[in-house]
Design an enzyme around this catalytic site. Sequence first.
Site, mmCIF file in Angstrom:
data_model
loop_
_atom_site.group_PDB
_atom_site.id
_atom_site.type_symbol
_atom_site.label_atom_id
_atom_site.label_comp_id
_atom_site.label_asym_id
_atom_site.label_seq_id
_atom_site.Cartn_x
_atom_site.Cartn_y
_atom_site.Cartn_z
ATOM 1 N N TYR A 53 0.824 -1.219 0.000
ATOM 2 C CA TYR A 53 0.000 0.000 0.000
ATOM 3 C C TYR A 53 0.849 1.256 0.000
ATOM 4 O O TYR A 53 1.949 1.260 0.542
ATOM 5 C CB TYR A 53 -0.903 0.018 1.236
ATOM 6 C CG TYR A 53 -1.849 -1.140 1.357
ATOM 7 C CD1 TYR A 53 -2.162 -1.947 0.259
ATOM 8 C CD2 TYR A 53 -2.455 -1.447 2.576
ATOM 9 C CE1 TYR A 53 -3.038 -3.009 0.387
ATOM 10 C CE2 TYR A 53 -3.331 -2.503 2.709
ATOM 11 C CZ TYR A 53 -3.616 -3.280 1.608
ATOM 12 O OH TYR A 53 -4.483 -4.340 1.740
ATOM 13 N N SER A 233 -13.061 -5.740 1.357
ATOM 14 C CA SER A 233 -14.058 -5.355 0.348
ATOM 15 C C SER A 233 -15.474 -5.721 0.782
ATOM 16 O O SER A 233 -16.264 -6.240 -0.021
ATOM 17 C CB SER A 233 -13.756 -5.988 -1.011
ATOM 18 O OG SER A 233 -12.617 -5.410 -1.594
ATOM 19 N N LEU A 235 -17.802 -3.833 1.150
ATOM 20 C CA LEU A 235 -18.717 -3.008 0.357
ATOM 21 C C LEU A 235 -18.471 -3.173 -1.142
ATOM 22 O O LEU A 235 -18.868 -2.324 -1.937
ATOM 23 C CB LEU A 235 -18.578 -1.527 0.753
ATOM 24 C CG LEU A 235 -19.115 -1.146 2.130
ATOM 25 C CD1 LEU A 235 -18.912 0.341 2.397
ATOM 26 C CD2 LEU A 235 -20.599 -1.510 2.252
ATOM 27 N N GLY A 236 -17.815 -4.251 -1.515
ATOM 28 C CA GLY A 236 -17.592 -4.508 -2.932
ATOM 29 C C GLY A 236 -16.930 -3.338 -3.643
ATOM 30 O O GLY A 236 -17.432 -2.840 -4.645
ATOM 31 N N GLY A 238 -16.804 -0.382 -2.745
ATOM 32 C CA GLY A 238 -17.628 0.821 -2.624
ATOM 33 C C GLY A 238 -18.926 0.743 -3.401
ATOM 34 O O GLY A 238 -19.798 1.611 -3.240
ATOM 35 N N THR A 239 -19.095 -0.304 -4.219
ATOM 36 C CA THR A 239 -20.310 -0.391 -5.027
ATOM 37 C C THR A 239 -21.545 -0.622 -4.166
ATOM 38 O O THR A 239 -22.655 -0.226 -4.549
ATOM 39 C CB THR A 239 -20.200 -1.519 -6.067
ATOM 40 O OG1 THR A 239 -20.004 -2.778 -5.407
ATOM 41 C CG2 THR A 239 -19.038 -1.261 -7.021
ATOM 42 N N LEU A 240 -21.372 -1.251 -2.988
ATOM 43 C CA LEU A 240 -22.512 -1.499 -2.107
ATOM 44 C C LEU A 240 -22.881 -0.278 -1.263
ATOM 45 O O LEU A 240 -23.664 -0.381 -0.327
ATOM 46 C CB LEU A 240 -22.241 -2.717 -1.222
ATOM 47 C CG LEU A 240 -22.437 -4.064 -1.922
ATOM 48 C CD1 LEU A 240 -21.866 -5.198 -1.102
ATOM 49 C CD2 LEU A 240 -23.917 -4.307 -2.222
ATOM 50 N N LYS A 243 -23.267 4.230 -4.752
ATOM 51 C CA LYS A 243 -22.850 5.503 -5.352
ATOM 52 C C LYS A 243 -22.552 5.405 -6.846
ATOM 53 O O LYS A 243 -22.481 6.431 -7.520
ATOM 54 C CB LYS A 243 -21.641 6.057 -4.619
ATOM 55 C CG LYS A 243 -20.375 5.216 -4.689
ATOM 56 C CD LYS A 243 -19.281 5.824 -3.815
ATOM 57 C CE LYS A 243 -18.025 4.978 -3.802
ATOM 58 N NZ LYS A 243 -17.002 5.534 -2.882
#
Length: 346
Positions: A53, A233, A235-236, A238-240, A243
């Site tokens: 990272y 992940s 929230l996948g 951020g897809t979940l 937005k």
Amino acid sequence: MKYTTLPHTDIKVSKICLGTMTWGEQNTEAEGHEQMDYAVDQGINFFDTAELYSVPARPETSGSTETIIGNWFKKTGKRDQIVLATKIAGPGPYTAHIRTDGYAKHEIEDAIDKSLKRLQTDYIDLYQLHWPERNTNYFGKRDYQHDKSEQWEDNFNEVLRTLDEAVKSGKIRHVGLSNEVPWGVMRFLEESKNHNLPRMITIQNPYSLLNRTFEGGNAEVSMREGIGLLPYSPLGGGTLSGKYLGGKKPPKARGTLFPNFIARYKSDATVLAIERYAALASTHGLSLAQMALAFVNDRPFTTSNIIGATTMEQLKENIDSINITLSEEVMKGIEKIHSEIPNPAP
């Protein structure tokens, strides 16, 4: 905050783990420090990072996240309040700038020493292998396909012996896996049991409403062998949060800046699943993000749910998911969607 313990230890960790991979790319050092300050104030005592990272992996930013965390430790003096997890990068085309010889003894030793220096600490609580050296199914691959040309040779014992030396020297306390499959987990456990070597206590794999493949084999290993899942992940990508629905491209969002990061969440089936989960959450007065995180928080194999955020608003919403208990009706709705659109995002 709710707490549990790392399996086979007496180390108490928060059920929410602070993910850090955007610090040094999407987030500045000051923003990373603000997130850590807030998270600790909310009772979070578990941070996860990696030598890779920040992301996306680039030579210019390699190790930047660990440096940001190390500077926060120096500034606040709170190292002893935090359970710290980091990882050695596995082999791959996008990590050749970090190391080129997989989990060879000299690579593991080098990785640990460099992480300790960047993190400005004498020890790492949980040291993880970021992904297998073998050609197996991870990062968007749903099924295993055997590669007869693969050059990898069984080195589970060698890897554990090197980690054992690091444990005995006090540089690391415990070891874990990431992006691993049941065969790999059991091979590590077999070597540990037969040769009195360090035991893998956690596994960090993707797990969300869109990807529950962990339940297909790893979940049984987790429950029967005491290997705690540190889901990433949740929230996948951020897809979940919803937005990206309707083709939206929010400014500064990871999927907008780096589309490849959410490519596996763009199929028609995945979008349909997200829309249906969003409708379910709305019907019950929940935000989609909090429903998705509350589901992961409550799984019996979850030790600590790794959440990440690029804004303080997102961070607060994600942490607050720990206070939500999903009703039986919501759970039935989730299972109905899952049975009709199972694991659309591998």
